[in-house]
Design an enzyme around this catalytic site. Structure first.
Site, short mmCIF file in Angstrom:
data_model
loop_
_atom_site.label_atom_id
_atom_site.label_comp_id
_atom_site.label_asym_id
_atom_site.label_seq_id
_atom_site.Cartn_x
_atom_site.Cartn_y
_atom_site.Cartn_z
N HIS A 1 46.06 11.39 19.27
CA HIS A 1 46.46 10.75 20.51
C HIS A 1 47.74 9.95 20.29
CE1 HIS A 1 45.64 10.04 24.73
NE2 HIS A 1 46.17 8.84 24.57
N GLU B 1 37.60 20.08 24.65
CA GLU B 1 37.36 18.69 25.03
C GLU B 1 36.77 18.63 26.43
OE1 GLU B 1 40.86 16.38 22.54
OE2 GLU B 1 41.15 16.73 24.69
N HIS C 1 41.52 20.46 27.11
CA HIS C 1 40.65 19.51 27.80
C HIS C 1 40.49 19.98 29.24
CE1 HIS C 1 39.94 15.03 29.14
NE2 HIS C 1 38.94 15.83 29.46
#
Length: 246
Positions: A196, A75, A48
């Site tokens: 997550h 991401e 990310h």
């Protein structure tokens, strides 16, 4: 993006970079962690690139794109700067995520239903350069249906509420919410991933949900690697999810 016949493990290496950035050193190298993860059985590497650059840096992304033998799941937030960066490097897989500067980690799913035009424009823009786009969303039918409408071929369901649940009743309710989201996403013709907050003690129940294509896991792997090494941490997680998905 096609649905795999077996459950896949995407290894998020952001927190290897977090440790590096804490002292501004050149180590530990997230690229080395990615290569070790691949050797241990990772099916893909997730990174990310945040607006505040708190962990992964542009250089990491460029190096990973050149050296990975599996695939990079990139991401990014839905901003002009990130869209322009994606157009420059053209990663094969992109996951659009919500992002705020003050959060410790991504705190919720992308509100696709509340900004369909904006998300659709981003999906179409990325598709034009050959990127397969997934959307990181809550396991909510409204958001899943909106993801289908904006043209995303895949979604990643946010499992944070399940991971944070405290009582057995709450855990069961949140797990069912994820399972229902998977079923609804598949019915919409979407590839469904999840992630997550997943770790070694809660991942099996999610991996056992039929239809999940890939689980993306990072923090738990990096934490466990302090004690067993990164390759062993990845191999252990891969074995857990494969066994649970049978």
């Amino acid at each position: 993006m096609t649905h795999s016949t077996r459950i896949l493990l995407g290894v998020n290496i952001d927190h290897v970079a977090t440790l590096r950035q804490a002292r501004g050193t050149r180590y530990p190298d997230p690229v080395k962690a990615a290569l070790d993860a691949e050797e241990a059985g990772a099916d893909g590497i997730t990174v990310h690139l945040r607006e505040d650059r708190r962990h992964i840096q542009e250089r990491d992304v460029l190096l990973l794109k050149d050296v990975l033998q599996t695939r990079m799941n990139f991401e990014m937030g839905v901003t002009e700067d990130m869209l322009a960066f994606a157009e420059r490097i053209r990663p094969a897989h992109i996951c659009l995520v919500p992002e705020t500067r003050q959060e410790l980690t991504t705190e919720g799913g992308l509100d696709v239903a509340g900004q369909e035009a904006r998300i659709k424009a981003a999906v179409e823009r990325l598709a034009k350069i050959g990127c397969e786009v997934s959307l990181f969303i809550d396991a909510d039918e409204r958001q899943i249906a909106a993801s289908k409408r904006v043209g995303a071929p895949a979604i990643e369901l946010h499992t944070g509420r399940y991971a944070d649940a405290q009582t057995p009743t709450e855990v069961a309710e949140e797990l069912q919410r994820v399972a229902d989201g998977v079923a609804f996403g598949l019915a919409q013709g979407l590839v469904v991933n999840a992630g997550h907050g997943l770790h070694y003690h809660n991942v099996e129940a999610v991996a056992a949900i039929k239809g999940i294509n890939e689980l993306n896991i990072g923090h738990a792997l990096v934490a466990h690697a302090l004690f067993v090494g990164f390759k062993a941490a990845v191999a252990e997680m891969k074995a857990l999810i494969v066994a649970a998905a049978r």
